[in-house]
Design a protein around this motif. Sequence first.
Motif, mmCIF file in Angstrom:
data_model
loop_
_atom_site.group_PDB
_atom_site.id
_atom_site.type_symbol
_atom_site.label_atom_id
_atom_site.label_comp_id
_atom_site.label_asym_id
_atom_site.label_seq_id
_atom_site.Cartn_x
_atom_site.Cartn_y
_atom_site.Cartn_z
ATOM 1 N N SER A 56 0.714 -1.411 0.031
ATOM 2 C CA SER A 56 -0.053 -0.169 -0.198
ATOM 3 C C SER A 56 0.699 1.138 -0.070
ATOM 4 O O SER A 56 0.468 2.035 -0.301
ATOM 5 C CB SER A 56 -1.405 -0.192 1.404
ATOM 6 O OG SER A 56 -0.394 0.297 2.293
ATOM 7 N N GLU A 59 1.294 3.255 -3.313
ATOM 8 C CA GLU A 59 0.075 4.380 -3.322
ATOM 9 C C GLU A 59 0.514 5.854 -3.433
ATOM 10 O O GLU A 59 -0.548 7.030 -3.051
ATOM 11 C CB GLU A 59 -1.073 3.664 -2.466
ATOM 12 C CG GLU A 59 -1.691 2.614 -3.082
ATOM 13 C CD GLU A 59 -1.888 2.901 -4.714
ATOM 14 O OE1 GLU A 59 -2.244 3.293 -5.750
ATOM 15 O OE2 GLU A 59 -1.400 1.912 -5.338
ATOM 16 N N SER A 60 1.267 6.265 -2.153
ATOM 17 C CA SER A 60 1.582 7.451 -1.724
ATOM 18 C C SER A 60 3.424 7.817 -2.364
ATOM 19 O O SER A 60 3.750 8.575 -2.073
ATOM 20 C CB SER A 60 2.071 7.468 -0.846
ATOM 21 O OG SER A 60 2.991 6.606 0.279
ATOM 22 N N ARG A 156 7.610 3.077 -8.909
ATOM 23 C CA ARG A 156 6.327 3.124 -9.444
ATOM 24 C C ARG A 156 6.879 3.696 -11.454
ATOM 25 O O ARG A 156 7.243 4.394 -11.221
ATOM 26 C CB ARG A 156 4.887 3.434 -9.033
ATOM 27 C CG ARG A 156 3.907 3.356 -10.252
ATOM 28 C CD ARG A 156 2.247 3.793 -9.043
ATOM 29 N NE ARG A 156 2.365 2.545 -8.851
ATOM 30 C CZ ARG A 156 0.839 1.920 -8.032
ATOM 31 N NH1 ARG A 156 0.445 3.496 -7.922
ATOM 32 N NH2 ARG A 156 0.654 1.692 -7.066
#
Length: 258
Positions: A56, A59-60, A156
């Motif tokens: 997760s 996502e930041s 990413r």
Amino acid sequence: MDHAVDVSGRTPLAASADPAAAAGQALTTIGAHLIPAAATMACLGVDEDQWRRFTSHWESLRADPYAAERGTRRLRRHGRFVFSAPRRSFHLLPPATFVQPGDSNPLYVDVDRRFDPLTSYFVADPVVGAVLRMLGRLATGLDGSELWDVQVHPFRVIASADAEGLPTPEGLHRDGVTLVASLMVGRRNATGGESEVCDMDGNRLLATTLEEPGTLLLGDDRRTLHGVSPVRPLDPHTQARRDVLVVTYAPRCGSTTG
């Protein structure tokens, strides 16, 4: 599922009950190694819930403006740690610019790059600690340093029909460290992204497309080059993404070596 091709022409190493021990042996003989996802998870002692929380953090991430200058969309953060091999412990250093040595990445030699720091949640994540301790063991097997400078980069790469994603826009390169590791975190709607590790003459030692989350690619950066081919979307109407964690280890200046 990931499939590594050993193209070095060397005799494969015997299987080991300890994946980290087998990885250490391969790094000292061949210079590169792939640990399958299940073996990595076993070494880290990670369950599905812990892994889900770990992923997760991607996502930041924040935009990489230096990659954008070269036409690729890449998100990342960056952090520095000191790892103590005798204590198997690590601590976070204050944020600083990221500079690669002159004999490594040809695109960014002596360029001061500043990225958003790792979040406090990422630093405190037990999976991160397990990864750093596992890789610290492998780095110490290559060089007997007691203290290590560790660079941590969650990445990413995003691709679309009109803009392929470039995980390594510099092509084959070194990072100027001892150990370089790429942990597959996730892929979505992606094709391409083949990783290769070569010797210093450009001869392939290992080629694989990291697909299964948890797969870990390792290289002795002192005597190998590494790179990743472009990523493209399977469905041209939807963006593709490739999430990895790249971690490097270099002996800390003044550290005792064996």
